[in-house]
Scaffold this motif. Structure first.
Motif, PDB file in Angstrom:
ATOM      1  N   ASP A   1       0.851  -1.176   0.000  1.00 13.41           N
ATOM      2  CA  ASP A   1       0.000   0.000   0.000  1.00 13.41           C
ATOM      3  C   ASP A   1       0.891   1.232   0.000  1.00 13.41           C
ATOM      4  O   ASP A   1       1.981   1.217   0.576  1.00 13.41           O
ATOM      5  CB  ASP A   1      -0.900  -0.020   1.231  1.00 13.41           C
ATOM      6  CG  ASP A   1      -1.798   1.190   1.290  1.00 13.41           C
ATOM      7  OD1 ASP A   1      -2.500   1.457   0.293  1.00 13.41           O
ATOM      8  OD2 ASP A   1      -1.800   1.876   2.327  1.00 13.41           O
ATOM      9  N   TYR A   2       0.441   2.305  -0.617  1.00 11.09           N
ATOM     10  CA  TYR A   2       1.260   3.506  -0.696  1.00 11.09           C
ATOM     11  C   TYR A   2       1.100   4.396   0.539  1.00 11.09           C
ATOM     12  O   TYR A   2       2.017   4.522   1.343  1.00 11.09           O
ATOM     13  CB  TYR A   2       0.955   4.300  -1.976  1.00 11.09           C
ATOM     14  CG  TYR A   2       1.878   5.487  -2.124  1.00 11.09           C
ATOM     15  CD1 TYR A   2       3.188   5.291  -2.557  1.00 11.09           C
ATOM     16  CD2 TYR A   2       1.471   6.768  -1.803  1.00 11.09           C
ATOM     17  CE1 TYR A   2       4.067   6.362  -2.662  1.00 11.09           C
ATOM     18  CE2 TYR A   2       2.333   7.847  -1.917  1.00 11.09           C
ATOM     19  CZ  TYR A   2       3.629   7.630  -2.344  1.00 11.09           C
ATOM     20  OH  TYR A   2       4.500   8.689  -2.447  1.00 11.09           O
ATOM     21  N   ASP A   3      -0.056   5.041   0.689  1.00 11.22           N
ATOM     22  CA  ASP A   3      -0.255   6.012   1.771  1.00 11.22           C
ATOM     23  C   ASP A   3      -0.236   5.343   3.144  1.00 11.22           C
ATOM     24  O   ASP A   3      -1.026   4.453   3.423  1.00 11.22           O
ATOM     25  CB  ASP A   3      -1.574   6.757   1.569  1.00 11.22           C
ATOM     26  CG  ASP A   3      -1.506   7.707   0.392  1.00 11.22           C
ATOM     27  OD1 ASP A   3      -0.720   8.663   0.456  1.00 11.22           O
ATOM     28  OD2 ASP A   3      -2.221   7.480  -0.598  1.00 11.22           O
ATOM     29  N   GLY A   4       0.696   5.788   3.970  1.00 11.87           N
ATOM     30  CA  GLY A   4       0.820   5.250   5.317  1.00 11.87           C
ATOM     31  C   GLY A   4       1.747   4.066   5.416  1.00 11.87           C
ATOM     32  O   GLY A   4       2.073   3.621   6.517  1.00 11.87           O
ATOM     33  N   THR A   5       2.184   3.515   4.286  1.00 10.91           N
ATOM     34  CA  THR A   5       3.097   2.368   4.295  1.00 10.91           C
ATOM     35  C   THR A   5       4.394   2.726   3.575  1.00 10.91           C
ATOM     36  O   THR A   5       5.445   2.764   4.189  1.00 10.91           O
ATOM     37  CB  THR A   5       2.443   1.135   3.632  1.00 10.91           C
ATOM     38  OG1 THR A   5       1.217   0.844   4.312  1.00 10.91           O
ATOM     39  CG2 THR A   5       3.360  -0.068   3.690  1.00 10.91           C
TER      40      THR A   5
ATOM     41  N   ALA B   1      -3.720   5.585 -10.888  1.00 11.48           N
ATOM     42  CA  ALA B   1      -2.414   4.990 -11.197  1.00 11.48           C
ATOM     43  C   ALA B   1      -1.437   6.059 -11.682  1.00 11.48           C
ATOM     44  O   ALA B   1      -0.263   6.045 -11.318  1.00 11.48           O
ATOM     45  CB  ALA B   1      -2.575   3.886 -12.236  1.00 11.48           C
ATOM     46  N   ARG B   2      -1.913   6.998 -12.466  1.00  9.49           N
ATOM     47  CA  ARG B   2      -1.027   8.061 -12.966  1.00  9.49           C
ATOM     48  C   ARG B   2      -0.505   8.939 -11.830  1.00  9.49           C
ATOM     49  O   ARG B   2       0.647   9.342 -11.823  1.00  9.49           O
ATOM     50  CB  ARG B   2      -1.741   8.911 -14.005  1.00  9.49           C
ATOM     51  CG  ARG B   2      -1.989   8.173 -15.292  1.00  9.49           C
ATOM     52  CD  ARG B   2      -2.506   9.100 -16.377  1.00  9.49           C
ATOM     53  NE  ARG B   2      -3.001   8.355 -17.503  1.00  9.49           N
ATOM     54  CZ  ARG B   2      -2.238   7.754 -18.401  1.00  9.49           C
ATOM     55  NH1 ARG B   2      -0.936   7.793 -18.286  1.00  9.49           N
ATOM     56  NH2 ARG B   2      -2.760   7.096 -19.410  1.00  9.49           N
ATOM     57  N   GLU B   3      -1.374   9.247 -10.868  1.00  5.38           N
ATOM     58  CA  GLU B   3      -0.942  10.066  -9.734  1.00  5.38           C
ATOM     59  C   GLU B   3       0.138   9.355  -8.925  1.00  5.38           C
ATOM     60  O   GLU B   3       1.155   9.944  -8.575  1.00  5.38           O
ATOM     61  CB  GLU B   3      -2.145  10.374  -8.841  1.00  5.38           C
ATOM     62  CG  GLU B   3      -1.828  11.288  -7.685  1.00  5.38           C
ATOM     63  CD  GLU B   3      -3.064  11.618  -6.865  1.00  5.38           C
ATOM     64  OE1 GLU B   3      -2.974  11.539  -5.628  1.00  5.38           O
ATOM     65  OE2 GLU B   3      -4.119  11.960  -7.458  1.00  5.38           O
ATOM     66  N   LEU B   4      -0.083   8.073  -8.652  1.00  4.75           N
ATOM     67  CA  LEU B   4       0.910   7.323  -7.889  1.00  4.75           C
ATOM     68  C   LEU B   4       2.216   7.191  -8.664  1.00  4.75           C
ATOM     69  O   LEU B   4       3.298   7.347  -8.102  1.00  4.75           O
ATOM     70  CB  LEU B   4       0.371   5.953  -7.512  1.00  4.75           C
ATOM     71  CG  LEU B   4       1.280   5.123  -6.621  1.00  4.75           C
ATOM     72  CD1 LEU B   4       1.589   5.855  -5.323  1.00  4.75           C
ATOM     73  CD2 LEU B   4       0.649   3.785  -6.330  1.00  4.75           C
ATOM     74  N   ALA B   5       2.128   6.926  -9.944  1.00  4.27           N
ATOM     75  CA  ALA B   5       3.337   6.809 -10.761  1.00  4.27           C
ATOM     76  C   ALA B   5       4.130   8.112 -10.749  1.00  4.27           C
ATOM     77  O   ALA B   5       5.360   8.098 -10.726  1.00  4.27           O
ATOM     78  CB  ALA B   5       2.974   6.407 -12.187  1.00  4.27           C
ATOM     79  N   SER B   6       3.420   9.251 -10.726  1.00  2.00           N
ATOM     80  CA  SER B   6       4.136  10.530 -10.700  1.00  2.00           C
ATOM     81  C   SER B   6       4.856  10.746  -9.368  1.00  2.00           C
ATOM     82  O   SER B   6       5.924  11.363  -9.331  1.00  2.00           O
ATOM     83  CB  SER B   6       3.180  11.692 -10.981  1.00  2.00           C
ATOM     84  OG  SER B   6       2.340  11.938  -9.881  1.00  2.00           O
ATOM     85  N   LEU B   7       4.307  10.242  -8.288  1.00  2.00           N
ATOM     86  CA  LEU B   7       4.963  10.366  -6.980  1.00  2.00           C
ATOM     87  C   LEU B   7       6.160   9.427  -6.856  1.00  2.00           C
ATOM     88  O   LEU B   7       7.152   9.748  -6.210  1.00  2.00           O
ATOM     89  CB  LEU B   7       3.966  10.079  -5.850  1.00  2.00           C
ATOM     90  CG  LEU B   7       2.889  11.135  -5.649  1.00  2.00           C
ATOM     91  CD1 LEU B   7       1.793  10.606  -4.741  1.00  2.00           C
ATOM     92  CD2 LEU B   7       3.482  12.415  -5.094  1.00  2.00           C
ATOM     93  N   LEU B   8       6.057   8.268  -7.476  1.00  2.00           N
ATOM     94  CA  LEU B   8       7.123   7.261  -7.374  1.00  2.00           C
ATOM     95  C   LEU B   8       8.144   7.354  -8.501  1.00  2.00           C
ATOM     96  O   LEU B   8       9.210   6.762  -8.422  1.00  2.00           O
ATOM     97  CB  LEU B   8       6.522   5.849  -7.377  1.00  2.00           C
ATOM     98  CG  LEU B   8       5.795   5.450  -6.116  1.00  2.00           C
ATOM     99  CD1 LEU B   8       5.055   4.143  -6.340  1.00  2.00           C
ATOM    100  CD2 LEU B   8       6.775   5.320  -4.964  1.00  2.00           C
TER     101      LEU B   8
END
Length: 94
Positions: A28-32, A72-79
């Motif tokens: 999981d991304y947020d919080g992990t 998915a695009r938002e997460l990919a931009s953060l990572l």
């Protein structure tokens, strides 16, 4: 400055046993992988996460999936990477 939780071991030790057989690792991304932040676009990964994800993604026996309620695009931009990213309500790929 962000500091990784103290119980994490260095990547070279924690990944030594991974990849000895077929594996699915769902994170999981947020919080992990990243701490919660009031401004969701400032919720950047903990230090060392990018290196660990890079190392895991090179193991042929490991399928790495990142789970999130974000697009998915938002997460990919953060990572800054394109691992398969799942959403709670659907499967979406970048």
């Amino acid at each position: 400055m962000l500091v990784a939780p103290p119980h994490w071991t260095p990547a070279s030790q924690s990944l030594a046993q991974v990849g000895r057989g077929p594996s699915l690792l769902m994170l999981d991304y947020d919080g992990t992988l990243a701490p919660f932040h009031e401004d969701r676009m400032q919720a950047l990964p903990w230090p060392g996460i990018a290196d660990r994800l890079d190392r895991l993604s090179t193991l042929s026996s490991v399928h790495l999936a990142l789970i999130t309620g974000r697009s998915a695009r938002e997460l990919a931009s953060l990572l800054h990477r394109k691992q398969q990213i799942g959403r709670a309500s659907c499967r979406e790929r970048v």
